[in-house]
Design an enzyme around this catalytic site. Structure first.
Site, PDB file in Angstrom:
ATOM      1  N   LYS A  83       0.857  -1.186   0.000  1.00  0.00           N
ATOM      2  CA  LYS A  83       0.000   0.000   0.000  1.00  0.00           C
ATOM      3  C   LYS A  83       0.894   1.237   0.000  1.00  0.00           C
ATOM      4  CE  LYS A  83      -4.412   0.831   2.360  1.00  0.00           C
ATOM      5  NZ  LYS A  83      -5.082   0.808   3.665  1.00  0.00           N
TER       6      LYS A  83
HETATM    7  O1  G3P Z   1      -7.543   1.803   5.886  1.00  0.00           O
HETATM    8  C1  G3P Z   1      -7.927   2.804   4.994  1.00  0.00           C
HETATM    9  C2  G3P Z   1      -9.254   3.401   5.383  1.00  0.00           C
HETATM   10  O2  G3P Z   1     -10.212   2.382   5.417  1.00  0.00           O
HETATM   11  C3  G3P Z   1      -9.207   4.195   6.685  1.00  0.00           C
HETATM   12  O3  G3P Z   1     -10.504   4.528   7.091  1.00  0.00           O
HETATM   13  O4  G3P Z   1     -11.913   5.056   9.073  1.00  0.00           O
HETATM   14  O5  G3P Z   1      -9.494   5.799   9.032  1.00  0.00           O
HETATM   15  O6  G3P Z   1     -11.194   6.891   7.529  1.00  0.00           O
HETATM   16  P1  G3P Z   1     -10.765   5.622   8.246  1.00  0.00           P
END
Ligand code: G3P
Length: 217
Positions: A83
């Protein structure tokens, strides 16, 4: 649509992999740090229990260091996806790693133009952050729809991995918008199955059957 879990915790992932409905996992530096576990050990454990892609994010900021980190991460298991962030260095690292045959997930995507660049850089997955756009009063799902239209216009093979999912409605909307994958916090995955009429209907079926006094086995 493939369903991934957005978690770096092997225990909570293992419990849900048992449903047979989990296709992969995504992690990020915040999720990894939250577990307090060894990053490499938990990734190795997760890769063993999950059949598909497991995203592990680099933490370097220059392309050369991202490439070095990415190569080290791919050595953990064959299903590791590297990633990288949506920066010029991240796209250069994406191109180098994907040209070398590695799967790459380009993350922190917030615009269709960013997604276009990621596809041209050979990304396997693009991660548009739906929830964070919604948090800011924008329409995160519109981003999924626009990326879908752009990718279909030019037959880009990059898969749209809807991320930053906040609730079950995001999952439904991402599926309707044509996302290839949605990565869900475990709590959202568990919530997908619930409907009060299902619970009520099953209770009524079993109550009526019981009254009839028959059995199947
Ligand atoms: O892992 C990437 C993404 O899903 C992060 O989400 O909840 O931190 O906005 P969030």
């Amino acid at each position: 649509m493939k369903l991934f879990l957005d978690s770096a915790d092997p225990k909570e992932i293992e419990a849900l992999v048992a449903t047979g409905l989990i296709d992969g996992v995504t992690t990020n530096p915040t999720l990894a740090a939250k577990t307090g576990l060894s990053f490499f050990d938990s990734l190795a454990a997760i890769c063993k229990m999950v059949p598909g892609s497991v995203s592990a994010e680099v933490t370097a900021i220059t392309a050369n260091e991202m490439i070095a980190e990415g190569k080290k991460l791919t050595a953990i298991a064959p299903n590791i996806t590297v990633k990288v962030p949506l920066t010029w260095d991240g796209l250069r690292a994406c191109k180098t790693l994907s040209d070398a045959g590695h799967t790459v997930n380009v993350t922190l995507c917030f615009s269709p133009n960013q997604a276009l660049l990621a596809a041209k850089a050979g990304a396997t997955y693009i991660s548009p952050f739906v929830g964070r756009l919604d948090d800011g009063g924008h329409d995160g799902m519109e981003l999924i729809r626009e990326i879908r239209e752009i990718y279909d216009n030019y037959d880009f093979r990059t898969e749209i991995l809807a991320a930053s999912i906040r609730h079950a409605t995001h999952v439904r909307e991402a599926a309707l918008a044509g996302a290839d994958v949605a990565t869900l916090p475990p709590s959202v995955f568990k919530a997908l199955i619930h409907h009060p009429l299902t619970d009520k209907g099953l209770a009524a079926f079993l109550e009526d059957w019981k009254r009839g006094g028959q059995s199947i086995l």
